[in-house]
Design a protein around this motif. Structure first.
Motif, PDB file in Angstrom:
ATOM      1  N   UNK A  25     -28.328   0.581 -28.272  1.00 48.69           N
ATOM      2  CA  UNK A  25     -27.334   1.249 -27.435  1.00 48.69           C
ATOM      3  C   UNK A  25     -26.660   0.262 -26.481  1.00 48.69           C
ATOM      4  N   UNK A  26     -27.408  -0.652 -25.910  1.00 47.35           N
ATOM      5  CA  UNK A  26     -26.841  -1.609 -24.961  1.00 47.35           C
ATOM      6  C   UNK A  26     -25.791  -2.493 -25.639  1.00 47.35           C
ATOM      7  N   UNK A  27     -26.095  -3.009 -26.820  1.00 51.98           N
ATOM      8  CA  UNK A  27     -25.135  -3.842 -27.553  1.00 51.98           C
ATOM      9  C   UNK A  27     -23.932  -3.013 -27.989  1.00 51.98           C
ATOM     10  N   UNK A  28     -24.174  -1.769 -28.373  1.00 54.77           N
ATOM     11  CA  UNK A  28     -23.089  -0.876 -28.774  1.00 54.77           C
ATOM     12  C   UNK A  28     -22.125  -0.659 -27.613  1.00 54.77           C
ATOM     13  N   UNK A  29     -22.663  -0.322 -26.460  1.00 50.99           N
ATOM     14  CA  UNK A  29     -21.820  -0.083 -25.293  1.00 50.99           C
ATOM     15  C   UNK A  29     -21.093  -1.347 -24.855  1.00 50.99           C
ATOM     16  N   UNK A  30     -21.708  -2.509 -25.058  1.00 55.13           N
ATOM     17  CA  UNK A  30     -21.093  -3.779 -24.657  1.00 55.13           C
ATOM     18  C   UNK A  30     -19.857  -4.111 -25.487  1.00 55.13           C
ATOM     19  N   UNK A  31     -19.804  -3.662 -26.740  1.00 56.69           N
ATOM     20  CA  UNK A  31     -18.650  -3.965 -27.599  1.00 56.69           C
ATOM     21  C   UNK A  31     -17.486  -3.012 -27.353  1.00 56.69           C
ATOM     22  N   UNK A  32     -17.741  -1.921 -26.643  1.00 62.43           N
ATOM     23  CA  UNK A  32     -16.684  -0.958 -26.336  1.00 62.43           C
ATOM     24  C   UNK A  32     -16.001  -1.327 -25.025  1.00 62.43           C
ATOM     25  N   UNK A  33     -14.685  -1.228 -25.009  1.00 61.69           N
ATOM     26  CA  UNK A  33     -13.917  -1.450 -23.780  1.00 61.69           C
ATOM     27  C   UNK A  33     -14.124  -0.258 -22.848  1.00 61.69           C
ATOM     28  N   UNK A  34     -13.975  -0.475 -21.541  1.00 61.77           N
ATOM     29  CA  UNK A  34     -14.036   0.669 -20.626  1.00 61.77           C
ATOM     30  C   UNK A  34     -12.997   1.720 -21.033  1.00 61.77           C
ATOM     31  N   UNK A  35     -13.419   2.972 -21.027  1.00 62.23           N
ATOM     32  CA  UNK A  35     -12.510   4.055 -21.397  1.00 62.23           C
ATOM     33  C   UNK A  35     -12.267   4.206 -22.879  1.00 62.23           C
ATOM     34  N   UNK A  36     -13.073   3.558 -23.711  1.00 62.36           N
ATOM     35  CA  UNK A  36     -12.908   3.657 -25.166  1.00 62.36           C
ATOM     36  C   UNK A  36     -12.961   5.116 -25.599  1.00 62.36           C
ATOM     37  N   UNK A  37     -12.240   5.413 -26.677  1.00 62.17           N
ATOM     38  CA  UNK A  37     -12.180   6.770 -27.214  1.00 62.17           C
ATOM     39  C   UNK A  37     -12.506   6.742 -28.700  1.00 62.17           C
ATOM     40  N   UNK A  38     -12.725   7.944 -29.244  1.00 61.49           N
ATOM     41  CA  UNK A  38     -13.003   8.031 -30.678  1.00 61.49           C
ATOM     42  C   UNK A  38     -12.603   9.397 -31.211  1.00 61.49           C
ATOM     43  N   UNK A  39     -12.466   9.464 -32.538  1.00 58.89           N
ATOM     44  CA  UNK A  39     -12.250  10.747 -33.205  1.00 58.89           C
ATOM     45  C   UNK A  39     -13.092  10.799 -34.467  1.00 58.89           C
ATOM     46  N   UNK A  40     -13.432  12.021 -34.857  1.00 57.78           N
ATOM     47  CA  UNK A  40     -14.204  12.277 -36.070  1.00 57.78           C
ATOM     48  C   UNK A  40     -13.438  13.312 -36.877  1.00 57.78           C
ATOM     49  N   UNK A  41     -13.083  12.967 -38.095  1.00 63.84           N
ATOM     50  CA  UNK A  41     -12.301  13.839 -38.977  1.00 63.84           C
ATOM     51  C   UNK A  41     -11.043  14.366 -38.287  1.00 63.84           C
ATOM     52  N   UNK A  42     -10.384  13.491 -37.521  1.00 58.34           N
ATOM     53  CA  UNK A  42      -9.105  13.829 -36.915  1.00 58.34           C
ATOM     54  C   UNK A  42      -9.172  14.543 -35.575  1.00 58.34           C
ATOM     55  N   UNK A  43     -10.373  14.830 -35.084  1.00 51.65           N
ATOM     56  CA  UNK A  43     -10.515  15.506 -33.789  1.00 51.65           C
ATOM     57  C   UNK A  43     -11.138  14.555 -32.777  1.00 51.65           C
ATOM     58  N   UNK A  44     -10.474  14.411 -31.634  1.00 55.38           N
ATOM     59  CA  UNK A  44     -11.053  13.586 -30.577  1.00 55.38           C
ATOM     60  C   UNK A  44     -12.372  14.202 -30.124  1.00 55.38           C
TER      61      UNK A  44
END
Length: 107
Positions: A25-44
């Protein structure tokens, strides 16, 4: 044929996949920019909630089958304890070496 994670061309995408597969989790969060967003199957989705459910608490794992020329899009056999294995697509927006957005869904 699976592409070795170490051979993925974009360093941020490579770090993302490495962190997912290591359940780090720590490495995962480190690669994300502050305020990063995502979507799954077209839905945020809420990034923290989604990653907890779909990656960390369910032991998510990515086996990369294909990478785009830019290295910002992948076709992956994704598996977790909730859904089993499915073919998924992932696309990444990378800015200054960190992921600002990723989109995933069934391929």
């Amino acid at each position: 044929m699976t592409i070795q994670v170490a051979r993925l061309s974009d360093p941020a995408v490579r770090a993302f996949v490495t962190a997912v597969n290591a359940h780090d989790r720590e490495a995962f969060e480190a690669v994300l920019a502050p305020g990063a967003t995502m979507s799954d199957d077209g839905s945020d989705r809420d990034l923290a909630d989604w990653t907890e459910q779909e990656i960390f608490s369910s032991h998510g794992h990515m086996d990369v089958d294909n990478e785009s020329r830019t290295g910002h899009a992948l076709v992956v056999r994704y598996s977790n304890d909730t859904w089993g294995e499915m073919k998924t697509r992932w696309s990444f927006t990378v800015d200054d070496g960190r992921i600002t957005r990723f989109e995933t869904g069934q391929a």
